[in-house]
Design a protein around this motif. Structure first.
Motif, mmCIF file in Angstrom:
data_model
loop_
_atom_site.group_PDB
_atom_site.id
_atom_site.type_symbol
_atom_site.label_atom_id
_atom_site.label_comp_id
_atom_site.label_asym_id
_atom_site.label_seq_id
_atom_site.Cartn_x
_atom_site.Cartn_y
_atom_site.Cartn_z
ATOM 1 N N GLY A 25 0.795 -1.219 0.000
ATOM 2 C CA GLY A 25 0.000 0.000 0.000
ATOM 3 C C GLY A 25 0.824 1.264 0.000
ATOM 4 N N GLY A 26 2.121 1.158 0.320
ATOM 5 C CA GLY A 26 2.990 2.327 0.316
ATOM 6 C C GLY A 26 3.633 2.612 -1.023
ATOM 7 N N CYS A 27 3.320 1.830 -2.031
ATOM 8 C CA CYS A 27 3.928 1.983 -3.354
ATOM 9 C C CYS A 27 3.227 3.097 -4.127
ATOM 10 C CB CYS A 27 3.842 0.660 -4.123
ATOM 11 S SG CYS A 27 4.650 0.692 -5.719
ATOM 12 N N ILE A 28 3.990 4.048 -4.609
ATOM 13 C CA ILE A 28 3.419 5.144 -5.388
ATOM 14 C C ILE A 28 3.136 4.695 -6.820
ATOM 15 C CG2 ILE A 28 3.830 7.475 -6.272
ATOM 16 C CD1 ILE A 28 5.579 7.976 -3.836
ATOM 17 N N HIS A 29 4.065 3.936 -7.400
ATOM 18 C CA HIS A 29 3.934 3.492 -8.795
ATOM 19 C C HIS A 29 3.626 2.000 -8.798
ATOM 20 C CE1 HIS A 29 5.592 7.411 -9.605
ATOM 21 N NE2 HIS A 29 6.661 7.112 -8.899
ATOM 22 N N SER A 30 2.467 1.662 -8.317
ATOM 23 C CA SER A 30 2.095 0.263 -8.124
ATOM 24 C C SER A 30 2.093 -0.498 -9.446
ATOM 25 C CB SER A 30 0.707 0.183 -7.482
ATOM 26 O OG SER A 30 0.257 -1.153 -7.443
ATOM 27 N N CYS A 31 2.586 -1.744 -9.412
ATOM 28 C CA CYS A 31 2.512 -2.598 -10.600
ATOM 29 C C CYS A 31 1.097 -3.115 -10.801
ATOM 30 C CB CYS A 31 3.499 -3.760 -10.487
ATOM 31 S SG CYS A 31 3.332 -4.750 -8.992
ATOM 32 N N CYS A 32 0.176 -2.788 -9.878
ATOM 33 C CA CYS A 32 -1.233 -3.179 -9.998
ATOM 34 C C CYS A 32 -2.062 -2.069 -10.633
ATOM 35 C CB CYS A 32 -1.818 -3.516 -8.627
ATOM 36 S SG CYS A 32 -0.923 -4.800 -7.730
#
Length: 408
Positions: A25-32
């Motif tokens: 949830g802390g990822c800015i550029h999520s691979c999702c």
């Protein structure tokens, strides 16, 4: 030596590999988000049969679909249908509903594996690497001022494999040693990074030219490392003259990327605006502002002067991730070097553009540029090959032209 069988009974991985953790949830550029996720028939059928909570079942029913056109191979059989650019399984808190309920093993291989790469190699190792298309990987590279080291451990016997070296590719017998020499070049801090890549190219050009005395080649490279730094091959005057060519090539790359990363067009538009460019969308032409780029480059060099090691770490990691150099033939060796120079050039260009006019010019923006540039270029081998082959078709795959790519 030719035709020898190599027993692969140990792994090889960069030193930071074990420290990787998904930012979730802390990822800015999520691979999702913004990236199409396609998977094999096996994964599709397993997901189709899966049952869970009412919420998971609803998400799967709406989001899981067959790929009905294009490549219907085993690899691209099904996909998650993005909703507003977001994977239907991604919750509001940034976590995956499927993984939360069923665990990591329930994920398709592509989700479970990213950003990892695992390949049995003729080096005698099961090689594990991480792609810089993930910001968590860039975070790890950001904190390695002493450079990238590599670790190895024995494999359990059930993971052992055999690799038979082809008789018509004798250089592959020396793969591990040749790659080690190349990484030594990349980490030779007596020189700026572009200079190191060019010096590596001079050494590889000898092998690509048909050098038969391989022990002699190793001895010459060892002698070069024993020598002093010597004169630079890329002086500032020549770099200034070749900057327009450097920019022209990278604009060609940027407009040639048809990325499944839906954020890349926005990144590209930010680059154009930062350079004050107006592009004719019909024929993708426009005036390149060398001055605006040079100003961004000056800001970049000043902003990240204490992190010069970061780009070195990035390229060493990519050299390993891309299984460089290719030693299937002398021709393939040189093609792989040309491709590596092009990748470096584009990532360098995009890194500099994190400090474009009007941009924050901070670590966050640098990572944004590099994550999406990596996803657009590194995860499309066909596009890399097409860009690389353009150099050969236009008689531009020379060491002198590579110096242009490295001089920005």
């Amino acid at each position: 030596m030719a035709g020898k069988t190599v027993i692969i009974d140990k792994d090889l991985r960069p030193s930071y590999y074990d420290a990787f953790r998904c930012l979730a949830g802390g990822c800015i550029h999520s691979c999702c988000e913004g990236w199409h996720v396609s998977f094999s028939k096996k994964d599709y059928l397993a997901l189709k049969r899966m049952e869970g909570s009412e919420e998971l079942n609803g998400r799967m029913q709406d989001g899981l679909r067959r790929i009905r056109k294009g490549d219907l191979s085993e690899m691209y059989y099904g996909e998650f249908a993005l909703k507003d650019g977001i994977c239907p399984l991604l919750r509001e808190d940034g976590l995956c509903q499927l993984q939360m309920e069923k665990g990591e093993k329930a994920l398709p291989d592509v989700c479970r594996g990213f950003p990892r790469s695992e390949v049995y190699m003729p080096t005698g190792y099961w090689e594990r690497a991480l792609t810089p298309g993930c910001e968590a990987v860039l975070e790890l590279l950001w904190e390695l001022p002493d450079g990238v080291d590599f670790l190895s451990d024995p494999l359990p016997k059930e993971k052992w494999r055999q690799y038979k070296l082809p008789e018509d590719a004798p250089l592959q017998f020396f793969y591990a040693e040749i790659r080690s020499v190349c990484i030594d070049f990349l980490q030779d801090r007596r020189f700026p990074l572009p200079e190191r890549i060019l010096r590596m190219g001079i050494a590889l050009q000898e092998l690509a030219g048909g050098e038969q005395d391989i022990p002699g080649w190793f001895a010459r490279q060892a002698a070069r490392f024993e020598e002093g730094a010597g004169e630079g091959l890329l002086d500032e005057a020549s770099q200034g003259r070749t900057t327009p060519m450097f920019l022209s090539n990278n604009f060609r790359v940027m407009f040639g990327l048809q990325s499944i990363d839906r954020e890349f067009p926005a990144v590209r538009q930010d680059v154009l605006q930062g350079l004050g460019l107006e592009i004719n969308q019909q024929d993708q032409t426009g005036k390149i502002s060398v001055e605006a780029y040079c100003e961004a480059r000056d800001r970049y060099e000043a902003q990240f002067k204490d992190r010069a090691f970061f780009m070195e770490n990035l390229m060493v990691s990519l050299f390993f991730y891309m299984h460089m150099p290719s030693l299937a033939s002398p021709e393939d060796l040189w093609k792989s070097y040309v491709n590596f120079c092009n990748v470096y050039s584009f990532l360098r260009f995009m890194a500099v553009m994190s400090c474009r006019k009007g941009a924050a010019g901070d670590q966050k923006e640098l990572f944004r540029m590099l994550v999406h540039a990596s996803r657009a270029l590194l995860h499309s081998s066909k596009r890399q090959e097409a860009l690389r082959d353009d150099f050969f078709d236009n008689n531009s795959a020379t060491l002198a032209h590579m110096a242009v790519l490295l001089g920005g």
